[in-house]
Design a protein around this motif. Sequence first.
Motif, PDB file in Angstrom:
ATOM      1  N   LEU A 247      11.778 -12.079 -21.130  1.00 38.40           N
ATOM      2  CA  LEU A 247      13.114 -11.470 -21.205  1.00 38.40           C
ATOM      3  C   LEU A 247      13.534 -11.215 -22.640  1.00 38.40           C
ATOM      4  N   VAL A 248      13.280 -12.200 -23.512  1.00 38.10           N
ATOM      5  CA  VAL A 248      13.619 -12.017 -24.929  1.00 38.10           C
ATOM      6  C   VAL A 248      12.794 -10.880 -25.513  1.00 38.10           C
ATOM      7  N   TYR A 254      13.812  -3.221 -26.060  1.00 36.70           N
ATOM      8  CA  TYR A 254      14.862  -2.278 -25.699  1.00 36.70           C
ATOM      9  C   TYR A 254      15.755  -1.962 -26.909  1.00 36.70           C
ATOM     10  N   GLN A 255      16.091  -3.031 -27.644  1.00 34.41           N
ATOM     11  CA  GLN A 255      16.928  -2.805 -28.829  1.00 34.41           C
ATOM     12  C   GLN A 255      16.209  -1.927 -29.867  1.00 34.41           C
ATOM     13  N   ALA A 256      14.918  -2.157 -30.060  1.00 35.14           N
ATOM     14  CA  ALA A 256      14.151  -1.348 -31.015  1.00 35.14           C
ATOM     15  C   ALA A 256      14.082   0.108 -30.558  1.00 35.14           C
ATOM     16  N   ALA A 257      13.863   0.293 -29.242  1.00 34.25           N
ATOM     17  CA  ALA A 257      13.819   1.655 -28.716  1.00 34.25           C
ATOM     18  C   ALA A 257      15.183   2.344 -28.883  1.00 34.25           C
ATOM     19  N   ALA A 258      16.247   1.585 -28.712  1.00 35.09           N
ATOM     20  CA  ALA A 258      17.590   2.162 -28.880  1.00 35.09           C
ATOM     21  C   ALA A 258      17.818   2.601 -30.325  1.00 35.09           C
TER      22      ALA A 258
END
Length: 276
Positions: A247-248, A254-258
């Motif tokens: 999950l981490v 996800y944050q990097a892709a954002a």
Amino acid sequence: MQVTTSGGTSTIKAHGLIFTAAAGAPTESAFVYPTRYTAGAIEVAIRDPRAVAAAAPVLASLATGEGSSLQVRQSGLADRGSAASGTELGLPALRYTYDAADKRFELDTTAPGVAGWPASLDYDPATSAAGKSFTLEGPGGLQVELKLSGTPAANDVITLADNKGGVADNRNAALLGALQTDKLMFGSGGQATATLNNAYAQLVAKVGSKTREVQAGERTQTSLLQQAKASRDAVSGVNLDEEAANLVRFQQSYQAAAKVMGVAQRLFDEMLAIAR
């Protein structure tokens, strides 16, 4: 256990007990312990020693002459026939006299009540001295056992009669005591091979051995079950620590892709601004 249903009523028969429940009755359960209190209920049925049938029901007596070695090895009752249990046998006095010429015992047919009993008993000392058994059957199916041995003299007399008094006779009690050493169990080829004590000891040993075998099998199956569960969990089980780490990792991805999308959006806006 037998379960039957008729007219909306269920009947359960188990170990001689019957439980009946009507249709729509509340559900109930019952435990049946057919031998739970059996040992505690064992007691002596006869407390008066005079009521013990220590004597044999048939008495055989001999009147022998000089040079005779005739012996009654055994005498007793083989079958009561139509005589009810607890009643007198109704055995008449059977008096057999030995005829040395014909080599047989002849019945005294003048005695009262002897009609229907064997008129003679063949006995050749040359072949029967070691022991010969007879089963005498009279009226009503009454059967008497007799075993003779030895060499009779002429006019030796054997008398069989109903042992009404049973005085100074413990043959029945002796036979009862001999049951612990007589071979009565585990017949092989028509012959018993073990005493009651031997049979009980073998039963205890067999139960103990089978119990030990079942316990070892239970431990083996438990170990196999645990191994199977471990193998299943290794394939389809959920590891909470591993899932938390995933999950981490997914969150950071996800944050990097954002952020990449954000930078791309800013570059696209800057390119549009330059074109204007």
